[in-house]
Design an enzyme around this catalytic site. Structure first.
Site, PDB file in Angstrom:
ATOM      1  N   HIS A 178       0.834  -1.230   0.000  1.00 19.02           N
ATOM      2  CA  HIS A 178       0.000   0.000   0.000  1.00 19.02           C
ATOM      3  C   HIS A 178       0.857   1.264   0.000  1.00 19.02           C
ATOM      4  CE1 HIS A 178      -3.249  -2.778   1.284  1.00 19.02           C
ATOM      5  NE2 HIS A 178      -2.299  -3.279   2.061  1.00 19.02           N
TER       6      HIS A 178
ATOM      7  N   SER B 157      15.439  21.597 -16.341  1.00 20.26           N
ATOM      8  CA  SER B 157      14.286  22.462 -16.577  1.00 20.26           C
ATOM      9  C   SER B 157      14.768  23.732 -17.256  1.00 20.26           C
ATOM     10  CB  SER B 157      13.630  22.791 -15.232  1.00 20.26           C
ATOM     11  OG  SER B 157      12.921  24.006 -15.325  1.00 20.26           O
TER      12      SER B 157
ATOM     13  N   LYS C 235      16.760  21.769 -11.251  1.00 23.20           N
ATOM     14  CA  LYS C 235      16.020  20.536 -11.556  1.00 23.20           C
ATOM     15  C   LYS C 235      16.839  19.487 -12.314  1.00 23.20           C
ATOM     16  CE  LYS C 235      12.195  19.743 -10.916  1.00 23.20           C
ATOM     17  NZ  LYS C 235      10.985  20.195 -11.590  1.00 23.20           N
TER      18      LYS C 235
ATOM     19  N   GLU D 192       9.511   8.648 -16.835  1.00 19.13           N
ATOM     20  CA  GLU D 192       8.186   9.252 -17.070  1.00 19.13           C
ATOM     21  C   GLU D 192       7.682   8.931 -18.478  1.00 19.13           C
ATOM     22  OE1 GLU D 192       8.016  13.241 -14.314  1.00 19.13           O
ATOM     23  OE2 GLU D 192       9.285  13.292 -16.071  1.00 19.13           O
TER      24      GLU D 192
END
Ligand code: ARG
Length: 495
Positions: free
Chosen positions: A181, A302, A308, A315
């Site tokens: 979980h 970024s 970043k 992704e």
């Protein structure tokens, strides 16, 4: 069977805009019964040449076998057959070298090659299609393509497994929280977690390999739908193309695409596994987890925020899983309403298939590299494993050893955890007295089991996370993958 991947040919040039005219449509290979030319819009709408041109190696391989079969059936003389085969090889060289002109008006790879053949060797080229239809030709091409492609994919998947096993071995003593979980549950070895993906990939390999049994069946001789009038020896064609079996029903053979659907389904399941891995890498590389460092070469920055380092690769692989699922559904839906036998709808099988194969292959290759360069951050993992009551089950199991039924011990430890939470403490902060108060069966030995290492070493069952078990899994996988790569190298040399 081929082992070298055919180069993708250059895309066809769209023909200059032509309006449908009243002139004869006889320029088409199928144009005999037509009075006027095909409308330009229809021409580009029906053309599959833009994507099926990548099947040219298989189309030519199939045509050569068909030609030899026609010769054996005495439909072609030896000379005729030789001339045709020479012409086909000539075209293959031209395509490989980028000299062949792919034209939209040729419609598909089959007609492009046949038209060129006739240009090269004259009307004799028109004899090649005797006893054959594009309907049995295209399914043959796809079967040859898949046989070849899946073999390469198996090798890429082995490489991915090797990277995971190497990663497991490199960090073989690192402990981390195991989750259920997404809540910390029990300590496990990082290596055990990595090997879970090796198991998934093994099943993916076996699923795709199983599909080969149904792919590896030779359909030529089915004609357009009913079979052929010519006395061809279909087993001979199959032997030439190294097919162990031939199709037994011509209507089924030209309209069956369930083998493509199987590959799409196997691809979707494989992407689902890669997507789960992606999700973990994204979470683990976040500031919140800090469990891993993704290699710089596999991240992007970024344009606005200088600090970043984004996990774009996982992704994108997670994102591309959606389109591979979509391709499976697109073909299932395309085929579901088709009456027997061939329908042009079936042309819609290729783009989903090619895109799935390309997406899966690239994703697998990228992960094999990325994982080989992944850094596991042991300290944040060690910290995480030492907090969050991961050893509660160990305490309950300890009481079981003292003769207390598990349900009761579960309750006792649950109460202890509740008290700790209320006091802002962890299990490690408890004193001997606290334990004794919870149950008189807790003695001083109970403290010894309160370490993540002890908890892990207790899971000494086959498939468990104990170091000895994990080490033997690593060893077994290394042997297995080594022998696989040896046998595929041998096969490569033999072909
Ligand atoms: N391009 C077609 C396909 O992919 C080849 C078969 C065409 N057959 C036909 N009867 N029009 O399915």
């Amino acid at each position: 069977m081929k082992t070298s991947r055919p180069k993708s040919p250059s895309r066809p040039q769209p023909s200059p805009q032509r309006k449908g005219t009243k002139k004869s449509g006889k320029a088409k290979l199928w144009g005999g019964r037509f009075e006027s030319k095909t409308d330009a819009l229809v021409e580009s709408f029906t053309a599959s040449i833009g994507f099926d041109c990548r099947l040219y190696e298989y189309d030519i391989e199939g045509s050569v076998a068909h030609c030899k079969t026609l010769q054996r059936a005495k439909v072609l003389s030896a000379r005729e057959s030789q001339t045709i085969i020479k012409g086909l090889y000539h075209i293959r060289e031209d395509i490989r070298a980028g000299r062949h002109k792919w034209k939209t008006e040729d419609e598909d790879v089959h007609m492009s090659i046949e038209r060129r053949l006739t240009q090269l060797i004259g009307p004799l080229g028109g004899k090649l299609h005797t006893g054959r239809s594009r309907n049995d030709q295209i399914t043959l091409d796809l079967r040859l393509f898949l046989r070849d492609t899946l073999q390469h994919l198996q090798q890429d998947l082995c490489r991915l497994q090797q990277s995971l096993v190497t990663l497991a071995e490199r960090y073989k003593d690192v402990m981390m929280p195991g989750y259920t979980h997404l809540q910390r549950a029990q300590p496990v070895l990082f290596a055990h977690h990595a090997l879970a993906y090796v198991e998934m990939v093994e099943r993916d390999k076996s699923r795709l390999h199983d599909a080969l049994v149904r792919i590896n069946v030779m359909p030529l001789g089915s004609g357009a739908l009913a079979g052929t009038n010519y006395p061809i020896d279909r087993h001979y064609t199959a032997a030439l193309l190294k097919f162990p079996k031939i199709t037994q029903n011509s209507l089924d053979a030209v309209s069956d695409r369930d083998y493509v659907i199987e590959v799409l389904s196997g691809s979707a399941i494989l992407m689902m596994h890669l997507s789960r891995l992606s999700e973990e890498l994204i979470l683990w590389s976040s500031q919140e987890f800090q469990f891993v460092d993704l290699p710089d070469g596999f991240c992007t920055g970024s344009s606005m925020m200088p600090q970043k380092k984004n996990p774009d690769i996982p992704e994108l692989i997670r994102g591309k899983t959606g389109r591979v699922y979509g391709h499976l559904f697109s073909l299932l839906t395309t085929v579901k309403g088709l009456p027997l036998s061939y329908n042009r709808d079936l042309q819609e099988d290729k783009e989903p298939l090619f895109d799935s194969i390309d997406t899966v292959t690239t994703s697998v290759k990228i992960y094999a590299e990325l994982l080989a360069q992944l850094t596991v951050r042991q300290e944040p993992m060690a910290k995480a494993v030492s907090e969050g009551f991961l050893l509660a089950t160990e305490l309950a199991d300890y009481l079981v050893q003292q003769g207390i039924p598990f349900r009761e011990s579960h309750h006792i430890v649950g109460k202890l955890v509740g008290e700790c939470i209320a006091k802002g403490k962890d299990l490690f902060d408890l004193t001997q007295q606290d334990l004794f108060k919870a149950s008189s069966s807790f003695d001083s030995q109970a403290f010894h089991i309160l370490t993540p290492g002890a908890a892990i070493s207790q899971k000494n069952v086959i498939g468990g996370t104990a170091s000895a078990q994990v080490a033997s899994q690593i060893k077994a996988w290394k042997t297995r993958l080594r022998s696989k790569s040896k046998s595929s190298n041998k096969k490569k040399k033999a072909t």
